[in-house]
Design an enzyme around this catalytic site. Structure first.
Site, PDB file in Angstrom:
ATOM      1  N   LYS A  66      12.663  -4.790   5.724  1.00  0.00           N
ATOM      2  CA  LYS A  66      13.733  -4.544   6.390  1.00  0.00           C
ATOM      3  C   LYS A  66      14.306  -5.908   7.058  1.00  0.00           C
ATOM      4  O   LYS A  66      14.695  -6.944   5.972  1.00  0.00           O
ATOM      5  CB  LYS A  66      13.654  -3.471   7.614  1.00  0.00           C
ATOM      6  CG  LYS A  66      12.738  -2.493   7.028  1.00  0.00           C
ATOM      7  CD  LYS A  66      13.374  -1.534   6.087  1.00  0.00           C
ATOM      8  CE  LYS A  66      12.368  -0.479   5.241  1.00  0.00           C
ATOM      9  NZ  LYS A  66      11.837   0.621   6.323  1.00  0.00           N
TER      10      LYS A  66
ATOM     11  N   ARG B 247      -6.407 -12.123  -5.409  1.00  0.00           N
ATOM     12  CA  ARG B 247      -6.461 -10.804  -4.333  1.00  0.00           C
ATOM     13  C   ARG B 247      -6.924 -11.621  -3.143  1.00  0.00           C
ATOM     14  O   ARG B 247      -6.484 -10.782  -2.104  1.00  0.00           O
ATOM     15  CB  ARG B 247      -7.501  -9.749  -5.097  1.00  0.00           C
ATOM     16  CG  ARG B 247      -7.429  -8.491  -4.372  1.00  0.00           C
ATOM     17  CD  ARG B 247      -8.013  -7.244  -4.828  1.00  0.00           C
ATOM     18  NE  ARG B 247      -8.632  -7.400  -5.967  1.00  0.00           N
ATOM     19  CZ  ARG B 247      -9.959  -7.634  -6.076  1.00  0.00           C
ATOM     20  NH1 ARG B 247     -10.687  -8.182  -5.139  1.00  0.00           N
ATOM     21  NH2 ARG B 247     -10.565  -7.702  -7.120  1.00  0.00           N
TER      22      ARG B 247
HETATM   23  C1  PLP Z   1      10.433   1.123   6.138  1.00  0.00           C
HETATM   24  C2  PLP Z   1       9.671   1.448   7.280  1.00  0.00           C
HETATM   25  C3  PLP Z   1       8.374   1.625   7.105  1.00  0.00           C
HETATM   26  C4  PLP Z   1       7.491   1.579   5.777  1.00  0.00           C
HETATM   27  O1  PLP Z   1       7.643   0.400   5.202  1.00  0.00           O
HETATM   28  P1  PLP Z   1       7.893   0.348   3.443  1.00  0.00           P
HETATM   29  O2  PLP Z   1       7.990  -1.266   3.384  1.00  0.00           O
HETATM   30  O3  PLP Z   1       8.966   1.027   3.117  1.00  0.00           O
HETATM   31  O4  PLP Z   1       6.494   0.816   2.658  1.00  0.00           O
HETATM   32  C5  PLP Z   1       7.585   1.579   8.410  1.00  0.00           C
HETATM   33  N1  PLP Z   1       7.761   1.665   9.574  1.00  0.00           N
HETATM   34  C6  PLP Z   1       9.278   1.671   9.555  1.00  0.00           C
HETATM   35  C7  PLP Z   1       9.959   1.479  11.214  1.00  0.00           C
HETATM   36  C8  PLP Z   1      10.126   1.504   8.586  1.00  0.00           C
HETATM   37  O5  PLP Z   1      11.431   1.446   8.805  1.00  0.00           O
END
Ligand code: PLP
Length: 385
Positions: free
Chosen positions: A201, A52
């Site tokens: 992303k 962790r």
């Molecule tokens: C998807 C996203 C998040 C959240 O991220 P997760 O990995 O889905 O928890 C935060 N900010 C932006 C701009 C995003 O596109």
């Protein structure tokens, strides 16, 4: 890689934290699926005690992402939301935060439905005008939290101007850089104090793993976030760390292609008879085109456009074949979505009307397929309107 600042972005993406395994020479970094580490004697270990707290695969990723954003270190978490939540643990009851009014939906959900219960206060303003940020500041403002460009309206905020305001007010300035990735936008070099990403992303880029990162500019931030990893435990697993280490190797070439395809698709949409308006910072009619050219080195592949009504949006979205109707973004495949019923359903009719999200708005994350196939697909889908 020591002294890796002398190398270009693509070289650092491929080599920083990605050194061959010293034991075997394996070019791909090993995944260490272990919960604990054998110690040599009491108080004597090889730098790792419990997973962790730290894991070698995770350490490599943290090194890599820190160099790409130009930070001193980074800490990775189980998702983008876990990373954002980790930042907020630096503040305490009675502290005030100024944020953009068009953030990723999960962020105000965390702020309003969990953190206000612990006494944090939030004010939402249109940060595309720095004066709104200035006016919202209070004596107890400790953080300004901004996304640029925003989702799905693609409005920009001037990072340099806001960072000056924050410095004067002694508030920390945090930028969510998910939409641009460090390849096209470097908030720390423009004066931000911390950068956060959903690595889910563009950084990972293959729609196959969740993750988040906070990149730091000061040692006390690193120390605090290391403590949050250990104390709260929402750390990124070794396997997901490895996935991102692999994905990020192609970040530079992917972003170049995303940007090329994005510009072509935005041009196509902006001259299409069935499309009433296009939101893309790379179009000269974008109200902040000048800022986009100054602050970003590319325009990316996130585009929103207006079809006129919910019925029109539905007609076209039922017809897409190359584009996939799905939430999320930043993968190699083109994803298309409907903010009003998908990503922004949670903020309600009034919330959407207040910031300008219409029922006919469609958002597209242009992938790196052959762009003529994406355009032909959108063209045949738009014909259904
Ligand atoms: C998807 C996203 C998040 C959240 O991220 P997760 O990995 O889905 O928890 C935060 N900010 C932006 C701009 C995003 O596109």
């Amino acid at each position: 890689m020591p002294n890796d600042k002398q190398f270009g972005f693509a070289t650092r993406a491929i080599h920083s934290g990605q050194e061959p395994d010293p034991e075997t020479g394996a070019v791909s970094p090993p995944i260490y699926p272990t919960s604990t580490y054998v110690q040599q004697a009491l108080g004597k270990n090889k730098g790792y005690e419990y997973a962790r707290v730290s894991n070698p695969t995770r350490t490599r990723l943290e090194e890599n992402l820190a160099t790409l954003e130009g930070g001193i270190a980074s800490r990775v978490f189980a998702s983008g939301m876990a990373a954002i939540n980790a930042i907020t643990t630096m503040y305490k009851s009675g502290d005030h935060v100024v944020c953009g009014n068009n953030l990723y939906g999960g962020t105000p959900r965390l702020f309003n439905q969990i953190l206000t219960g612990y006494g944090l206060e939030f004010t939402y303003v249109d940060t595309s005008d720095v004066k709104n940020v200035e006016r919202a500041l209070r004596k107890n403002t400790r953080m300004v939290y901004v996304e640029t460009p925003t989702n799905p309206l693609m409005a920009l905020s001037d990072i340099q101007a806001i960072s000056r305001v924050c410095r004067r007010a002694k508030a920390e300035f945090v930028v969510d850089n998910t939409f641009m990735s460090p390849y096209f936008q470097q908030p720390l070099s423009l004066g931000a104090d911390m950068v956060v990403h959903s690595t889910t992303k563009f950084l990972n880029g293959h729609s196959d793993g969740l993750g988040g990162v906070v990149v730091c500019s000061k040692p006390e931030q690193v120390e605090r976030l290391s403590f949050v990893q250990k104390a709260a435990g929402a750390i990124l697993s070794p396997f997901e760390s490895w996935l991102i280490l692999r994905g990020v190797k192609t970040l530079a070439v992917r972003m170049e292609q995303h940007d090329k395809n994005g510009r072509i698709v935005a041009d196509f949409l902006s001259t299409h008879k069935k499309v009433k308006r296009v939101y893309y910072p790379g179009l000269p009619d974008h109200p902040q085109y000048e800022l986009a050219q100054r602050q970003m080195t590319g325009f990316g592949s996130m585009i929103s456009f207006e079809t006129g009504s919910l019925a029109n949006a539905n007609k076209m979205l039922k017809k897409v074949r190359v584009c996939s109707l799905a939430e999320s973004l930043g993968g190699v495949e083109t994803l298309i979505s409907h903010p009003a019923t998908m990503t922004h359903a949670g903020i309600g009719v009034k919330g959407r009307r207040d910031i300008g999200i219409t029922d006919g708005m469609v958002r597209i994350s242009v992938g790196i397929e052959n762009v003529e196939d994406i355009i032909a697909d959108l063209d045949q889908a738009l014909a259904a309107i």
